[in-house]
Design an enzyme around this catalytic site. Structure first.
Site, PDB file in Angstrom:
ATOM      1  N   ASN A  73      -7.806   0.500  -8.549  1.00 22.36           N
ATOM      2  CA  ASN A  73      -8.020   0.128  -7.141  1.00 22.36           C
ATOM      3  C   ASN A  73      -7.402   1.211  -6.256  1.00 22.36           C
ATOM      4  OD1 ASN A  73      -8.828  -1.425  -4.958  1.00 22.36           O
ATOM      5  ND2 ASN A  73      -7.021  -2.745  -5.005  1.00 22.36           N
ATOM      6  N   ASP A  98      -3.724   4.139 -18.451  1.00 20.59           N
ATOM      7  CA  ASP A  98      -3.365   2.731 -18.325  1.00 20.59           C
ATOM      8  C   ASP A  98      -1.932   2.537 -18.823  1.00 20.59           C
ATOM      9  OD1 ASP A  98      -3.175  -0.160 -18.939  1.00 20.59           O
ATOM     10  OD2 ASP A  98      -5.338  -0.139 -18.532  1.00 20.59           O
ATOM     11  N   LEU A  99      -1.165   1.794 -18.051  1.00 24.16           N
ATOM     12  CA  LEU A  99       0.245   1.572 -18.434  1.00 24.16           C
ATOM     13  C   LEU A  99       0.380   0.832 -19.756  1.00 24.16           C
ATOM     14  CD1 LEU A  99       2.390   0.465 -15.353  1.00 24.16           C
ATOM     15  CD2 LEU A  99       2.438   2.617 -16.605  1.00 24.16           C
ATOM     16  N   LYS A 121      -3.915  -7.423  -7.629  1.00 23.65           N
ATOM     17  CA  LYS A 121      -3.256  -8.230  -6.608  1.00 23.65           C
ATOM     18  C   LYS A 121      -4.185  -9.088  -5.749  1.00 23.65           C
ATOM     19  CE  LYS A 121      -3.021  -4.923  -2.799  1.00 23.65           C
ATOM     20  NZ  LYS A 121      -3.618  -5.775  -1.775  1.00 23.65           N
ATOM     21  N   SER A 178       6.792  -9.987  -4.858  1.00 18.84           N
ATOM     22  CA  SER A 178       6.043 -10.467  -3.692  1.00 18.84           C
ATOM     23  C   SER A 178       6.606 -11.803  -3.231  1.00 18.84           C
ATOM     24  CB  SER A 178       4.579 -10.655  -4.116  1.00 18.84           C
ATOM     25  OG  SER A 178       3.876 -11.410  -3.156  1.00 18.84           O
ATOM     26  N   TYR A 238      -2.349 -14.789  -9.951  1.00 18.32           N
ATOM     27  CA  TYR A 238      -1.703 -13.543  -9.492  1.00 18.32           C
ATOM     28  C   TYR A 238      -0.213 -13.798  -9.225  1.00 18.32           C
ATOM     29  CZ  TYR A 238       0.235 -10.595  -5.842  1.00 18.32           C
ATOM     30  OH  TYR A 238       1.098  -9.823  -5.100  1.00 18.32           O
ATOM     31  N   LYS A 297       3.549 -12.353 -11.027  1.00 13.63           N
ATOM     32  CA  LYS A 297       4.748 -11.805 -10.371  1.00 13.63           C
ATOM     33  C   LYS A 297       5.970 -12.635 -10.762  1.00 13.63           C
ATOM     34  CE  LYS A 297       3.001  -8.383  -8.010  1.00 13.63           C
ATOM     35  NZ  LYS A 297       3.281  -6.999  -8.402  1.00 13.63           N
ATOM     36  N   TYR A 299       7.927  -8.200  -1.433  1.00 11.83           N
ATOM     37  CA  TYR A 299       7.208  -7.775  -0.230  1.00 11.83           C
ATOM     38  C   TYR A 299       6.630  -9.007   0.461  1.00 11.83           C
ATOM     39  CZ  TYR A 299       6.440  -3.360  -2.912  1.00 11.83           C
ATOM     40  OH  TYR A 299       6.530  -2.219  -3.671  1.00 11.83           O
ATOM     41  N   PHE A 300       6.688  -9.002   1.796  1.00 13.06           N
ATOM     42  CA  PHE A 300       5.934 -10.011   2.533  1.00 13.06           C
ATOM     43  C   PHE A 300       4.513  -9.457   2.716  1.00 13.06           C
ATOM     44  CE2 PHE A 300       8.511 -13.791   3.118  1.00 13.06           C
ATOM     45  CZ  PHE A 300       9.555 -13.405   2.287  1.00 13.06           C
TER      46      PHE A 300
HETATM   47  C1  UD1 Z   1      -1.706 -12.632  -0.075  1.00 11.98           C
HETATM   48  C2  UD1 Z   1      -0.885 -13.096  -1.232  1.00 11.98           C
HETATM   49  C3  UD1 Z   1       0.386 -12.266  -1.272  1.00 11.98           C
HETATM   50  C4  UD1 Z   1       0.063 -10.795  -1.323  1.00 11.98           C
HETATM   51  C5  UD1 Z   1      -0.787 -10.445  -0.113  1.00 11.98           C
HETATM   52  C6  UD1 Z   1      -1.176  -8.996  -0.120  1.00 11.98           C
HETATM   53  C7  UD1 Z   1      -0.499 -15.432  -1.933  1.00 11.98           C
HETATM   54  C8  UD1 Z   1      -0.362 -16.830  -1.483  1.00 11.98           C
HETATM   55  N1  UD1 Z   1      -0.612 -14.502  -0.980  1.00 11.98           N
HETATM   56  O1  UD1 Z   1      -0.949 -12.991   1.087  1.00 11.98           O
HETATM   57  O2  UD1 Z   1       1.125 -12.594  -2.394  1.00 11.98           O
HETATM   58  O3  UD1 Z   1       1.256 -10.049  -1.296  1.00 11.98           O
HETATM   59  O4  UD1 Z   1      -1.948 -11.264  -0.131  1.00 11.98           O
HETATM   60  O5  UD1 Z   1      -1.937  -8.674  -1.223  1.00 11.98           O
HETATM   61  O6  UD1 Z   1      -0.498 -15.186  -3.097  1.00 11.98           O
HETATM   62  N2  UD1 Z   1      -7.027 -14.535   6.780  1.00 11.98           N
HETATM   63  C9  UD1 Z   1      -8.102 -14.837   7.595  1.00 11.98           C
HETATM   64  N3  UD1 Z   1      -9.293 -14.173   7.371  1.00 11.98           N
HETATM   65  C10 UD1 Z   1      -9.445 -13.230   6.376  1.00 11.98           C
HETATM   66  C11 UD1 Z   1      -8.318 -12.947   5.553  1.00 11.98           C
HETATM   67  C12 UD1 Z   1      -7.131 -13.613   5.774  1.00 11.98           C
HETATM   68  O7  UD1 Z   1      -8.011 -15.670   8.487  1.00 11.98           O
HETATM   69  O8  UD1 Z   1     -10.541 -12.681   6.211  1.00 11.98           O
HETATM   70  C13 UD1 Z   1      -5.754 -15.239   7.020  1.00 11.98           C
HETATM   71  C14 UD1 Z   1      -5.270 -16.034   5.830  1.00 11.98           C
HETATM   72  O9  UD1 Z   1      -5.752 -17.338   5.873  1.00 11.98           O
HETATM   73  C15 UD1 Z   1      -3.738 -15.959   6.026  1.00 11.98           C
HETATM   74  C16 UD1 Z   1      -3.521 -14.625   6.740  1.00 11.98           C
HETATM   75  O10 UD1 Z   1      -4.775 -14.244   7.277  1.00 11.98           O
HETATM   76  O11 UD1 Z   1      -3.328 -16.971   6.883  1.00 11.98           O
HETATM   77  C17 UD1 Z   1      -3.030 -13.545   5.806  1.00 11.98           C
HETATM   78  O12 UD1 Z   1      -3.879 -13.508   4.675  1.00 11.98           O
HETATM   79  P1  UD1 Z   1      -3.826 -12.330   3.598  1.00 11.98           P
HETATM   80  O13 UD1 Z   1      -3.846 -11.008   4.287  1.00 11.98           O
HETATM   81  O14 UD1 Z   1      -4.866 -12.607   2.564  1.00 11.98           O
HETATM   82  O15 UD1 Z   1      -2.370 -12.451   2.969  1.00 11.98           O
HETATM   83  P2  UD1 Z   1      -1.633 -13.723   2.305  1.00 11.98           P
HETATM   84  O16 UD1 Z   1      -2.576 -14.738   1.849  1.00 11.98           O
HETATM   85  O17 UD1 Z   1      -0.535 -14.118   3.228  1.00 11.98           O
END
Ligand code: UD1
Length: 327
Positions: A20, A43-44, A69, A109, A135, A139, A163-164
């Site tokens: 990716n 590949d690791l 991810k 994460s 996923y 982690k 990471y957030f």
């Molecule tokens: C997810 C993963 C997190 C990972 C991160 C980055 C989970 C629960 N979350 O985070 O571990 O580190 O991705 O890879 O495992 N949203 C929309 N429209 C979209 C896409 C997203 O409204 O097209 C909203 C989602 O509902 C969410 C927010 O945007 O509320 C963030 O979403 P996203 O970027 O996918 O990240 P997370 O789900 O928080």
């Protein structure tokens, strides 16, 4: 991360299978820094390849970023996620053990907090862990694996950085995230709408118990994240076994606040439609950053507007990612 390490004078040895990612990113790192990553494609899970790389280089510490991810994909293909994320980590740890390299920074994460109780915000590192999808489970399982190998008297010195929501790009605009296929994450999708690669954004849920009804997350600029890794590397010698540290800003932003910031960065309104909730989304997630500040002397400095401005510069200069014309 390679840019900052090379600019700091370190030798960087890299392994990636481009699952990716794109080799063009390495060429751009060299163009920015004037230095090369010592790179091996592979590949690791290939132990022979790892042995060759460890034998050919004096490696003092490893940063393990590699892993699949995409949450949705992990639900559809859980075995693929277990085989890849767990298998690669186990092979890497075995090779590190064999070559007596015991310093590790691992990309964990906030997903390891599972579906946290909104009343428990901000999330401290001792929040009970759980997994909401395969996923996230990889982690969590890797964290547990690292805790087991580092238990008792052990030579391991490991920092698990949780990471957030990383967003943004290198300020040059020439390095950024180029997701394969349709982006699952909010900011990459929003930026592809801004650059008119996609018609509009679907906002997943407008009826959460939050001020504007949309989910709240802790978005963090990748440049701040990189600085957190640099501090973790510097502090690894003081770790006894394993430690976990949150890397977030401590500030929550709603989906609509992100859309507005992306619109300010791009100088245009981002078309969006509020649709049903996405299954499995937690309403509110943001970090307690006290430990990062106390342990690493680190705090995030760049706000949401800065993240969106840098992400937009990358997207605008590279509308088709690394596969498009040179930036
Ligand atoms: C997810 C993963 C997190 C990972 C991160 C980055 C989970 C629960 N979350 O985070 O571990 O580190 O991705 O890879 O495992 N949203 C929309 N429209 C979209 C896409 C997203 O409204 O097209 C909203 C989602 O509902 C969410 C927010 O945007 O509320 C963030 O979403 P996203 O970027 O996918 O990240 P997370 O789900 O928080």
């Amino acid at each position: 991360m390679c840019v900052e390490l090379l600019e700091a004078g370190a030798e960087v040895v890299g392994i990636d299978n481009f699952d990716n990612s794109h080799p063009e990113a390495l060429r751009r790192v060299a163009a920015i820094t004037g230095r090369e990553v010592i790179f091996t494609e592979g590949d690791l899970r290939d132990r022979d390849l790892l042995d060759t790389v460890f034998e050919a280089n004096m490696i003092s510490a490893v940063i393990h970023f590699a892993g699949l991810k995409a949450v949705g994909e992990s639900v559809r293909e859980p075995l693929h996620y277990f085989a890849n994320n767990l298998g690669s980590t186990m092979t890497l740890l075995e090779a590190m053990e064999a070559h007596k390299v015991h310093k590790l920074v691992f990309s964990s994460s906030c997903t390891v907090y599972g579906h946290p109780d909104p009343a428990r915000m901000p999330l401290t590192e001792d929040t009970p862990r759980g997994a909401g999808n395969p996923y996230g489970r990889t982690k969590l399982m890797i964290e547990q694996m690292l805790e087991d190998i580092a238990a008792g008297p052990s030579p391991w010195k490991i920092m698990m950085l949780r990471y957030f929501n990383p967003v943004g790009a290198h300020p040059s605009g020439s390095l950024g995230e180029d997701p394969a296929g349709v982006p699952e994450n909010l900011v990459p999708y929003t930026m592809q709408v801004a650059v008119e690669r996609r018609p509009y954004l679907k906002v997943f849920g407008g009826d959460y118990e939050t001020p504007d009804g949309t989910c709240i997350r802790d978005y963090i600029h990748v440049v701040d994240l990189v600085r957190g890794h640099q501090r973790a590397l510097e502090e690894l010698h003081t770790v006894d076994g394993v430690e976990a540290v949150n890397l977030g800003t401590g500030v929550g932003s709603s989906v609509l606040q992100v859309v507005a910031a992306a619109g300010r960065a791009a100088g245009r309104d981002i078309p969006y439609e509020v649709v049903d909730r996405r299954p499995g989304d937690a309403p509110v997630v943001f970090a307690d950053t006290t430990l990062a500040s106390e342990r690493l002397g680190w705090r995030a400095e760049l706000d949401l507007d800065h993240m969106c401005a840098d992400h937009w510069r990358w997207q605008q200069q590279n509308p088709d990612g690394y596969g498009g014309p040179p930036s």
